[in-house]
Design an enzyme around this catalytic site. Structure first.
Site, PDB file in Angstrom:
ATOM      1  N   GLU A   1       0.878  -1.174   0.000  1.00  0.00           N
ATOM      2  CA  GLU A   1       0.000   0.000   0.000  1.00  0.00           C
ATOM      3  C   GLU A   1       0.909   1.216   0.000  1.00  0.00           C
ATOM      4  O   GLU A   1       1.612   1.480   0.970  1.00  0.00           O
ATOM      5  CB  GLU A   1      -0.928   0.037   1.207  1.00  0.00           C
ATOM      6  CG  GLU A   1      -1.967   1.131   1.039  1.00  0.00           C
ATOM      7  CD  GLU A   1      -2.604   1.564   2.336  1.00  0.00           C
ATOM      8  OE1 GLU A   1      -2.190   2.624   2.856  1.00  0.00           O
ATOM      9  OE2 GLU A   1      -3.479   0.855   2.834  1.00  0.00           O
TER      10      GLU A   1
ATOM     11  N   GLU B   1       2.360  13.710  -3.942  1.00  0.00           N
ATOM     12  CA  GLU B   1       1.824  13.488  -2.601  1.00  0.00           C
ATOM     13  C   GLU B   1       2.478  14.475  -1.630  1.00  0.00           C
ATOM     14  O   GLU B   1       3.699  14.531  -1.508  1.00  0.00           O
ATOM     15  CB  GLU B   1       2.094  12.055  -2.149  1.00  0.00           C
ATOM     16  CG  GLU B   1       1.453  11.727  -0.816  1.00  0.00           C
ATOM     17  CD  GLU B   1       1.631  10.265  -0.427  1.00  0.00           C
ATOM     18  OE1 GLU B   1       0.706   9.672   0.137  1.00  0.00           O
ATOM     19  OE2 GLU B   1       2.734   9.721  -0.686  1.00  0.00           O
TER      20      GLU B   1
END
Length: 507
Positions: A242, A371
């Site tokens: 993830e 991000e």
């Protein structure tokens, strides 16, 4: 004795862990020699055999006792969380209840999830065989956890692995090593066997974990995830990753604006924005853009930033993480964006960055494409839903997203056009609570998924097919000791059955 540093790759001896919000000492950590990881894994393998033999019901009892320990020691855990991460008490209070919820669910379903499954014969000639698929645990599961949720991210995957019958080798982030030691103590204090171990360190220890595991679960950055996958592939062991996210929110013209604004602010600022599924960019239809921005600014101006009690969110994990946030904001403003709140690093101690709302942004800016992992909320005006979908999908990431509209059917239609692993309608982050459904990323946000009901336990297992005879009649029909004539008849019969049309079922 030195303070821990995120840039370190070779750590040895003992270090002091500092609170990034206050600079105060949170505790001490003893780093693991990478050469010692093999011995730790060997011990886990030995203990795992008995853990598997306990069966699902026996393991469920141990997990239930650990859940009780978590509840009884919640105050101590949260105090340590705040000390080593600089979280607010509001943010720290979320992790233990989430773990207990996951444990409660897993305990209820693990027995059924691991029951061997019967499979039908593919043709009548094989009806004399009884086919079953068994789920056998991978002996050692390596969990390499990040620093943003030292309790939840360390254990939410470990729980599934332990339920499956695996032993767990946990390497927490070198920036938040202390909480993992407390969790390990809790596992021991709850009377569980030695199938959960913690090793401490940076890159070399992480590599040793991969080299001594049979499955790797990694949560962290996309760049590091690639390296984990490459090393795991070299050993031909599976991994689940993830990774990063740049989660979009779409606000339609018929949305409940106050609800959408509340969700955007909480989703962006929770845990100082250091959440993989945080709201990192918002696309608002022009008809409600001004109203939405005003509501967001109103909510953000009411937030209190600081460590510990009485604040909404705390500091970032380090000055390095704050520097990323600061760069994204400064570059955006230099390119024409406006910061309606925040936008400047505060003076004083701690790795704090104020909640920052950015407008007049576009996809030429890093704040909309990279991000951030900080408390920022860039908002972009769009002409229509099609443009919002196109921009939301214009990303290397694909973790999760959210859609706000009073028309649920319309929102669902938008949701299934978004390229990501999960979409929340009129909410944010709630998919994290849906343990019956998979949580996984598309594109560079990862491979595999956590949770997913029974799949969240079975992912840590190997499938073993067992074929047993129902009768000895016809056994050995294809063996060499038979005559060529008998073999010819058997092959002709099998071919005929394989090519025959299936019978029509009555309507």
């Amino acid at each position: 004795m030195t303070a821990t540093t995120p840039a370190a790759t070779a750590l040895s001896g003992t270090d002091t862990v500092l609170n990034p919000a206050t600079g105060a000492a949170a505790g001490e950590v003893r780093w693991t020699d990478p050469a010692d990881v093999t011995g730790v894994a060997t011990g886990l393998r030995a203990a795992q055999r008995e853990w598997e033999r306990r069966g699902a019901k026996g393991r469920a009892k141990a997990l239930a006792r650990f859940a009780v320990w978590l509840g009884d020691n919640r105050d101590e855990i949260e105090k340590l969380l705040i000390a080593e991460t600089g979280k607010s008490s509001t943010d720290a209070a979320q992790e233990v209840p989430l773990l207990i919820m996951i444990l409660s669910y897993v305990i209820k379903v693990m027995d059924k999830a691991l029951v061997p499954e019967s499979r039908p014969a593919p043709m009548a000639a094989l009806a004399i065989k009884k086919i079953s698929v068994h789920y056998r645990p991978r002996p050692v599961v390596g969990v390499i956890a990040p620093w943003n949720y030292p309790v939840a991210n360390a254990m939410m995957d470990a729980i599934g692995a332990l339920a499956a019958g695996s032993a767990v080798l946990l390497k927490p982030s070198e920036q938040t090593p202390l909480t993992a030691e407390l969790l390990r103590r809790g596992w021991q204090d709850s009377g569980a066997p030695d199938v959960f171990a913690v090793v401490q360190g940076a890159r070399e220890v992480a590599e040793a974990v991969i080299d001594n595991s049979d499955y790797v679960q990694f949560t962290g950055s996309t760049a590091t995830g690639r390296k984990v996958a490459e090393r795991a592939a070299g050993r031909l062991i599976p991994c689940s990753l993830e990774l990063g996210g740049k989660d979009p929110m779409i606000v339609c013209e018929d949305a409940d604006i106050d609800l959408a604004a509340h969700a955007a602010v909480w989703g962006a600022m929770f845990n100082a924005g250091q959440t993989c599924v945080s709201v990192e960019r918002v696309y608002v239809l022009d008809a409600v853009y001004d109203k939405f921005v005003a509501a967001v600014v109103r909510d953000v101006q009411a937030l209190q930033m600081g460590a510990g009690e009485g604040t909404h969110f705390g500091s970032l994990i380090s000055d390095a993480q704050r520097a990323v946030t600061e760069r994204h904001v400064n570059e955006a403003v230099a390119a024409g964006a406006r910061a309606l709140t925040g936008g400047e690093c505060p003076t004083g101690p701690g790795s704090f960055y104020p909640p920052t709302v950015l407008v007049d942004v576009d996809h030429s800016m890093a704040c909309m494409t990279e991000e951030t992992f900080g408390p920022t909320l860039p908002i972009m005006k769009v002409a229509g839903v099609d443009e919002a979908i196109r921009l939301a999908n214009d990303s290397a990431y694909g973790l999760s997203a959210s859609v706000f509209s009073r028309d649920i059917s319309r929102a669902k239609d938008i949701a299934v056009q978004l390229d990501c692993g999960a979409v929340n309608v009129n909410d944010v982050i709630s998919n994290l609570m849906c343990t019956t459904a998979p949580m996984g990323g598309w594109k560079t946000s990862g491979i595999g998924a956590r949770f997913g009901g029974a799949d969240g336990i079975r992912k840590f297992c190997r499938q073993e097919t067992v074929v047993v005879p129902r009768t000895n009649v016809g056994a050995g029909g294809n063996f060499y000791h038979n005559s060529l004539k008998a073999l010819g008849r058997a092959n002709k019969m099998i071919t005929k059955m394989a090519l025959s049309r299936p019978r029509r079922t009555a309507k």
